[in-house]
Design a protein around this motif. Sequence first.
Motif, PDB file in Angstrom:
ATOM      1  N   PHE A 234       0.828  -1.205   0.000  1.00 53.37           N
ATOM      2  CA  PHE A 234       0.000   0.000   0.000  1.00 53.37           C
ATOM      3  C   PHE A 234       0.863   1.256   0.000  1.00 53.37           C
ATOM      4  O   PHE A 234       1.836   1.358   0.756  1.00 53.37           O
ATOM      5  N   VAL A 235       0.479   2.201  -0.867  1.00 53.03           N
ATOM      6  CA  VAL A 235       1.155   3.499  -0.925  1.00 53.03           C
ATOM      7  C   VAL A 235       0.098   4.596  -0.813  1.00 53.03           C
ATOM      8  O   VAL A 235      -1.063   4.402  -1.171  1.00 53.03           O
ATOM      9  N   GLN A 236       0.507   5.749  -0.322  1.00 47.78           N
ATOM     10  CA  GLN A 236      -0.420   6.837  -0.042  1.00 47.78           C
ATOM     11  C   GLN A 236      -0.978   7.458  -1.321  1.00 47.78           C
ATOM     12  O   GLN A 236      -0.270   7.635  -2.312  1.00 47.78           O
ATOM     13  N   ALA A 237      -2.273   7.787  -1.282  1.00 53.54           N
ATOM     14  CA  ALA A 237      -2.939   8.477  -2.394  1.00 53.54           C
ATOM     15  C   ALA A 237      -3.949   9.457  -1.813  1.00 53.54           C
ATOM     16  O   ALA A 237      -4.209   9.464  -0.608  1.00 53.54           O
ATOM     17  N   ALA A 238      -4.535  10.270  -2.674  1.00 49.45           N
ATOM     18  CA  ALA A 238      -5.566  11.203  -2.234  1.00 49.45           C
ATOM     19  C   ALA A 238      -6.837  10.442  -1.876  1.00 49.45           C
ATOM     20  O   ALA A 238      -7.149   9.409  -2.474  1.00 49.45           O
ATOM     21  N   GLU A 239      -7.579  10.962  -0.913  1.00 49.43           N
ATOM     22  CA  GLU A 239      -8.850  10.340  -0.535  1.00 49.43           C
ATOM     23  C   GLU A 239      -9.909  10.599  -1.603  1.00 49.43           C
ATOM     24  O   GLU A 239     -10.740   9.735  -1.891  1.00 49.43           O
ATOM     25  N   TYR A 240      -9.864  11.792  -2.210  1.00 49.00           N
ATOM     26  CA  TYR A 240     -10.810  12.192  -3.249  1.00 49.00           C
ATOM     27  C   TYR A 240     -10.042  12.544  -4.517  1.00 49.00           C
ATOM     28  O   TYR A 240      -9.000  13.199  -4.460  1.00 49.00           O
ATOM     29  N   ILE A 241     -10.568  12.109  -5.659  1.00 50.20           N
ATOM     30  CA  ILE A 241      -9.994  12.473  -6.949  1.00 50.20           C
ATOM     31  C   ILE A 241     -10.866  13.569  -7.554  1.00 50.20           C
ATOM     32  O   ILE A 241     -12.068  13.370  -7.775  1.00 50.20           O
ATOM     33  N   ASP A 242     -10.275  14.737  -7.783  1.00 60.33           N
ATOM     34  CA  ASP A 242     -11.019  15.847  -8.375  1.00 60.33           C
ATOM     35  C   ASP A 242     -10.144  16.516  -9.427  1.00 60.33           C
ATOM     36  O   ASP A 242      -9.075  16.015  -9.778  1.00 60.33           O
TER      37      ASP A 242
END
Length: 287
Positions: free
Chosen positions: A129-137
């Motif tokens: 697992f790697v960090q990503a945004a919670e919301y894609i906008d």
Amino acid sequence: MTAKFPSLNALRVFETVSRTKSLKRAAAQLGVTQSAISRQLSTLEQQLGAKLIQRDNKVHALTPAGEALAPELTRIFRQLERIVTHAMREGEQLQRQINVAISHEVYQFWLMPALPEFQQLYPQIELNFVQAAEYIDRQNEELELQRLLRNEVDILVAFGNAQLKTLVASALCRPKYALLQASVGESDLVHIAHQILPTSLFRETGVTAPKQNVARSTLMGGMIAQQQNQALLVPAIYQPQVTRLAHEKAQVDMEQPLTAWIRKADEREFGMVAFLQWLEHRGRKTS
């Protein structure tokens, strides 16, 4: 009384002897002694009640019963080898690492509680697992989706509905926002800045519409709400310890589903199919 069915090993011995036309060559191919070959053949003939070959150290000829049985066994064993080889190849493809881009919130409050189930079903698949945004906008869409296109990650899990021709987007679930209140009574709202909220959300809650307190993630919003004793909107699919304080009358549909994006080139890859199908099952359970 039903006769005892011959062992698969004895049938394999006879098939190998009939194909190699030699006890010696059959023994070498199967990695056993010639005496073991002879014993297996004798046992098989006794079980079938028919002589299969005329033999000494060399095979002179197959009997009519042997002539009838040998080609069928060769066909069956070849088919069995193809089936086993195919299964082994599938297993090898499943033994892989999948790099998952996911936010801290979605991972901790939605995915992590169910991960032991996936690991039990597919112990050969390692998830990284790697960090990503919670919301894609619009502000982060290109940055996050490019990570897939550059093969930096294999799958992206986030709230959003972005579409690209080279990616496959699967909506896992369409949850609601739940309103958490830090205290009883009127307070301002810390709002996740990704959709316009209907006025019905604020009726009977004592919560006023947001003015300046806008957060881009649940974690950031939680910090603001805690520091300033305010209310917070969170996805209702987050595990109970997060949403247990939710206001029962303050539920609103989220415009963005929880989505998983993968590359089109990977949509038939065995490990990816297994993980994506499990995510979809997880989404249905929590919708």
